[in-house]
Each structure stands twice: as structure tokens, then as C-alpha cells.
Design a protein around this motif. Sequence first.
Motif, PDB file in Angstrom:
ATOM      1  N   LEU A  41      14.995  57.991 115.345  1.00  0.00           N
ATOM      2  CA  LEU A  41      14.482  59.348 115.527  1.00  0.00           C
ATOM      3  C   LEU A  41      14.505  59.779 116.987  1.00  0.00           C
ATOM      4  O   LEU A  41      14.797  60.931 117.297  1.00  0.00           O
ATOM      5  CB  LEU A  41      13.040  59.438 114.993  1.00  0.00           C
ATOM      6  N   VAL A  42      14.202  58.857 117.894  1.00  0.00           N
ATOM      7  CA  VAL A  42      14.078  59.205 119.307  1.00  0.00           C
ATOM      8  C   VAL A  42      15.440  59.515 119.922  1.00  0.00           C
ATOM      9  O   VAL A  42      15.612  60.522 120.620  1.00  0.00           O
ATOM     10  CB  VAL A  42      13.379  58.072 120.072  1.00  0.00           C
ATOM     11  N   ILE A  43      16.440  58.660 119.668  1.00  0.00           N
ATOM     12  CA  ILE A  43      17.752  58.839 120.300  1.00  0.00           C
ATOM     13  C   ILE A  43      18.410  60.149 119.871  1.00  0.00           C
ATOM     14  O   ILE A  43      18.929  60.883 120.727  1.00  0.00           O
ATOM     15  CB  ILE A  43      18.649  57.619 120.016  1.00  0.00           C
ATOM     16  N   PRO A  44      18.440  60.520 118.568  1.00  0.00           N
ATOM     17  CA  PRO A  44      19.012  61.837 118.227  1.00  0.00           C
ATOM     18  C   PRO A  44      18.301  63.003 118.893  1.00  0.00           C
ATOM     19  O   PRO A  44      18.955  63.975 119.306  1.00  0.00           O
ATOM     20  CB  PRO A  44      18.876  61.885 116.700  1.00  0.00           C
ATOM     21  N   LEU A  45      16.975  62.936 119.010  1.00  0.00           N
ATOM     22  CA  LEU A  45      16.251  64.019 119.682  1.00  0.00           C
ATOM     23  C   LEU A  45      16.642  64.117 121.154  1.00  0.00           C
ATOM     24  O   LEU A  45      16.814  65.217 121.701  1.00  0.00           O
ATOM     25  CB  LEU A  45      14.741  63.801 119.551  1.00  0.00           C
ATOM     26  N   MET A  46      16.812  62.975 121.809  1.00  0.00           N
ATOM     27  CA  MET A  46      17.189  62.995 123.223  1.00  0.00           C
ATOM     28  C   MET A  46      18.628  63.474 123.397  1.00  0.00           C
ATOM     29  O   MET A  46      18.938  64.215 124.344  1.00  0.00           O
ATOM     30  CB  MET A  46      16.996  61.598 123.817  1.00  0.00           C
ATOM     31  N   VAL A  47      19.524  63.060 122.492  1.00  0.00           N
ATOM     32  CA  VAL A  47      20.903  63.559 122.558  1.00  0.00           C
ATOM     33  C   VAL A  47      20.937  65.059 122.329  1.00  0.00           C
ATOM     34  O   VAL A  47      21.662  65.802 123.015  1.00  0.00           O
ATOM     35  CB  VAL A  47      21.779  62.819 121.531  1.00  0.00           C
ATOM     36  N   ALA A  82      18.590  67.138 123.033  1.00  0.00           N
ATOM     37  CA  ALA A  82      18.068  67.782 124.241  1.00  0.00           C
ATOM     38  C   ALA A  82      19.143  67.879 125.319  1.00  0.00           C
ATOM     39  O   ALA A  82      19.272  68.899 126.005  1.00  0.00           O
ATOM     40  CB  ALA A  82      16.854  67.010 124.766  1.00  0.00           C
ATOM     41  N   LEU A  83      19.945  66.814 125.485  1.00  0.00           N
ATOM     42  CA  LEU A  83      21.023  66.845 126.474  1.00  0.00           C
ATOM     43  C   LEU A  83      22.073  67.905 126.114  1.00  0.00           C
ATOM     44  O   LEU A  83      22.545  68.654 126.982  1.00  0.00           O
ATOM     45  CB  LEU A  83      21.682  65.471 126.580  1.00  0.00           C
ATOM     46  N   ILE A  84      22.438  67.965 124.829  1.00  0.00           N
ATOM     47  CA  ILE A  84      23.430  68.969 124.411  1.00  0.00           C
ATOM     48  C   ILE A  84      22.865  70.378 124.562  1.00  0.00           C
ATOM     49  O   ILE A  84      23.579  71.319 124.934  1.00  0.00           O
ATOM     50  CB  ILE A  84      23.880  68.696 122.967  1.00  0.00           C
ATOM     51  N   LEU A 121      20.679  64.225 112.239  1.00  0.00           N
ATOM     52  CA  LEU A 121      19.414  64.561 112.908  1.00  0.00           C
ATOM     53  C   LEU A 121      19.666  65.286 114.223  1.00  0.00           C
ATOM     54  O   LEU A 121      18.927  66.208 114.594  1.00  0.00           O
ATOM     55  CB  LEU A 121      18.606  63.281 113.151  1.00  0.00           C
ATOM     56  N   THR A 122      20.717  64.869 114.939  1.00  0.00           N
ATOM     57  CA  THR A 122      21.037  65.518 116.212  1.00  0.00           C
ATOM     58  C   THR A 122      21.408  66.982 116.006  1.00  0.00           C
ATOM     59  O   THR A 122      20.931  67.871 116.727  1.00  0.00           O
ATOM     60  CB  THR A 122      22.188  64.772 116.904  1.00  0.00           C
ATOM     61  N   ILE A 123      22.266  67.250 115.015  1.00  0.00           N
ATOM     62  CA  ILE A 123      22.670  68.629 114.748  1.00  0.00           C
ATOM     63  C   ILE A 123      21.476  69.465 114.295  1.00  0.00           C
ATOM     64  O   ILE A 123      21.294  70.616 114.723  1.00  0.00           O
ATOM     65  CB  ILE A 123      23.793  68.657 113.699  1.00  0.00           C
ATOM     66  N   THR A 143      14.654  71.708 134.141  1.00  0.00           N
ATOM     67  CA  THR A 143      15.640  72.156 135.124  1.00  0.00           C
ATOM     68  C   THR A 143      16.401  70.980 135.713  1.00  0.00           C
ATOM     69  O   THR A 143      17.627  71.044 135.907  1.00  0.00           O
ATOM     70  CB  THR A 143      14.943  72.947 136.240  1.00  0.00           C
ATOM     71  N   SER A 144      15.710  69.889 135.984  1.00  0.00           N
ATOM     72  CA  SER A 144      16.386  68.689 136.502  1.00  0.00           C
ATOM     73  C   SER A 144      17.376  68.138 135.491  1.00  0.00           C
ATOM     74  O   SER A 144      18.476  67.696 135.859  1.00  0.00           O
ATOM     75  CB  SER A 144      15.349  67.625 136.871  1.00  0.00           C
ATOM     76  N   MET A 145      17.022  68.149 134.212  1.00  0.00           N
ATOM     77  CA  MET A 145      17.936  67.632 133.202  1.00  0.00           C
ATOM     78  C   MET A 145      19.162  68.523 133.049  1.00  0.00           C
ATOM     79  O   MET A 145      20.280  68.037 132.828  1.00  0.00           O
ATOM     80  CB  MET A 145      17.222  67.501 131.857  1.00  0.00           C
ATOM     81  N   VAL A 146      18.988  69.836 133.180  1.00  0.00           N
ATOM     82  CA  VAL A 146      20.137  70.757 133.124  1.00  0.00           C
ATOM     83  C   VAL A 146      21.096  70.462 134.272  1.00  0.00           C
ATOM     84  O   VAL A 146      22.325  70.420 134.090  1.00  0.00           O
ATOM     85  CB  VAL A 146      19.646  72.213 133.160  1.00  0.00           C
ATOM     86  N   GLN A 147      20.552  70.254 135.464  1.00  0.00           N
ATOM     87  CA  GLN A 147      21.402  69.927 136.606  1.00  0.00           C
ATOM     88  C   GLN A 147      22.126  68.601 136.382  1.00  0.00           C
ATOM     89  O   GLN A 147      23.298  68.449 136.745  1.00  0.00           O
ATOM     90  CB  GLN A 147      20.555  69.869 137.874  1.00  0.00           C
ATOM     91  N   TYR A 148      21.442  67.634 135.773  1.00  0.00           N
ATOM     92  CA  TYR A 148      22.076  66.336 135.514  1.00  0.00           C
ATOM     93  C   TYR A 148      23.267  66.475 134.578  1.00  0.00           C
ATOM     94  O   TYR A 148      24.353  65.942 134.848  1.00  0.00           O
ATOM     95  CB  TYR A 148      21.050  65.381 134.913  1.00  0.00           C
TER      96      TYR A 148
END
Length: 425
Positions: free
Chosen positions: A63-69, A71-73, A189-191, A229-234
Motif C-alpha cells: 500500500l505504501v509504495i504505490p501511494l509514494m509512486v 505522489a511522485l508522478i 493502486l498507483t493509477i 515543493t521540494s519533491m516537485v523540484q526533485y
Amino acid sequence: MNRSFPENRPLPAGRSAGTDSRHHVREDVPYALRISAAWAWRVGLILVVGGLLVWLLSFVSLLVIPLMVAALITALISPVVRFLRKAKVPKSLAVAITILGFLGLIGGALSLVGRQLYIGFSELWDQVLKGIGQVQGWLTDGPLRLTNEQLNSYLNEALQQLQSNSSAIFSSALSVGSTAGHLFTGLLLTIFALIFFLYDGDRIWRFVVGLLPKKARAASNGAGRKGWTSMVQYIRVQMFVAFVDAVGIGAGAAIIGVPLALPLGVLVFLGSFIPIIGALVTGFVAVLLALVANGWVNALIMLAIVLGVQQLEGHVLQPLVMGKAVSLHPLAVVLAVAGGSMVAGIAGALFAVPLLAILNSVVKYIAARGWETDPALGAPPPVEEPYLAPEPALASSGPGNPPETSEQEPVRRRRVQLRRKESDK
């Protein structure tokens, strides 16, 4: 003759026995040791809680990894949604267009790479067979001087080993199938999470902030937005790093005459988002293509190009460009990737830098009390008291002031309650 012993002497005024004993204990323990102990138990408590949190999250990694992916997308493609919204496109339609376009782009790139590789390897099949024959000739005529009987015996031993370990191979195949099932579930879950992050991300965040105590909401809201904002820049810098890898390896392959340079560059670009494994797989494919098409010398040159690009990424782009974008020291970036891969493998290497960047931004924001001057949060609305405005200010009863009448006291109490509510907000 009365002698007063130290234990029978009266204590100075304002000091009790307990206070005196604590004072003597503090004098007995050196200052440096007291400070070290105070830091030690606090740091130890943070490490224990952090380790416990990572251990608990490992049980729900699906559950955690799809949510984090997701968020990155979301950080990557959310500007497209904002652009469509400015063009007066409805929000649901803008989200649908963005997600379908993103999935279509990724699927098209993968299909292009797969089709080009299939066609290329089909054309190179004769050279593959020729290369296998050359290897066999080197084994028999080279320094090893192996005969055909020895080669057959080695092949028979390998087959026997495969048959004897068939149960282990079957269990490995089952684990691969289970992993594939987990990957498919994680993809769905990611989609699903991506749709809601793009469509309703602000409301979800406001709901999470609303669960916190009132006094912590402003700080948590501002710190969370700063971390985002930091994650968007990353993720934007990661796109740039992947592009440099793809151009470097693809152009190098084209210059030395390796076939399928364009799909190879696309494959490198996609693989650059998967730390460690992506670089190994794409580099192996590039060297294999050079070996099959042009021989050992060309393969060694291709290997040198791949290693050079990877060294440029690891020692220049990742520490300097990435560290500057996410306000992290280059050493912190390298240690974060290494530590994340040691703790959680590929997922740890993928999320170590963005998590560290978010933590760094959040801590700096809270330490500087940034929510007090953050224009993104806005000023609190003024409290309107139309029914109290005409009334004159009431002085409290005391020396020189008459006592409050029964009509004035409820008004004063109401004003005190309003002031308390405003301070709580």
C-alpha cells in the motif's frame, strides 16, 4: 557540650533536602557527561521510533509504495493539469487527458523499444549464432583446449543439476509469479491513487491537516506544502538526469555504430528512474548489442561509454545538481541513496532522496516558524463584533472604578470568550 554535625545543621532558607541532594548529584556528574547523556537518550529514542516505523511500514509496503509512486508522478504531471485548467478545460476532463496521455506516452515508448529490439535481434540472429560458434571455437582451440567430449559432459552435468534442483526452480518460479501479481496490484493502486491526487489533492490535504489540533494546523499546513515543493523540484531534476543518461549512451552507441541506438536511448531514459537495477539492465543491453553486432572491441568501447555516463551521473549530476535542487549536500544525497538501498532495496534507493528533501524542508520551516509569515497560508479573517461595537470599553472593578452592574457583566464575559476563541484559532 553540644556539637552540631553537618547532617544536623539546618538547611539554608529556600532549600529543601531533595533540592540539596539533586544539587550535589549535579556537581558530582561532569557537565559534558550530562549533556552527552541528554543528547544520547533523545537521539536513541528518535532512532528507535524511526526503526519501529520502518518495520511496521514493511508489512504494508504493497500500500505504501504505490501511494509514494503516485505522489511522485503527481508532482511530475500536475503542471499539465494546471495548464489545462487555465485553458478552461473541466477539472475531471483535464485529469483524464493528463493520465491517459502519460500512460499512452509510457506505453508507446515501451512498445517502440520492444518492437525495435525484437526486429533488431531477429536481424542479428545469424550473428548471434556465429558468435556462439566463435565462443565454442575459442573453448576448443583456445588456451583451455576443451574437447567435444568434455563440453558434452559439462552440458550433461548442468542438465542434471537443473533436474536435481527442479523443486527449488519451481518455488522460485512461484515467487516470481507472486511478485508479478504484486506488481500488477501495485500498478492498479498507483493509477487509482494518481487519479484522486490530481483531482482532489488539495481537499485530501486539508482533510489530513484538519485532523490535527488547532494550534498545529497552520505549521503543519505550511510545512507540508514546503515539503511538496521540494519533491516537485526533485522529480524535475530527476527527469533532467534521465535525459542526460539517455542522450549520452544513445549518442555514444550511434557514434560507434551500435544498432538500435534510438530505442536504446529510450530504454535508458525509462530505466534511469529505477536506481541501481535500471542502470545495470540498460547498460547490459547496450553492451550485448555492441557485442553481437560488432564484436569484442566494440563491446568494450560501449562498456566504457556506459561506465563513463554512469560515473558522470553518480559523481556530478546526482550530488551537485540534485543536491542543489533539493537543498541537500552532495554527501547527504550519496549517503541517502546508499542507506535507502541497504534498508529497503530498490524502493529505498528510489524514495530516499525525496524523503530526505521533504524532511529537510519541513524541519527548516518549523524551526524558522515560517507559517507566521507564509503568504501562501493567508492572514486569519478578522473577528466581527457588530453587536459590541457601539458599547464603550468597560473597566474592571477595582480601586477607583465602580463595580460592574448586572447588565455590564455578561457583555464583558462575552468579550473574554470571543478573545479566547480567537487566540485558540
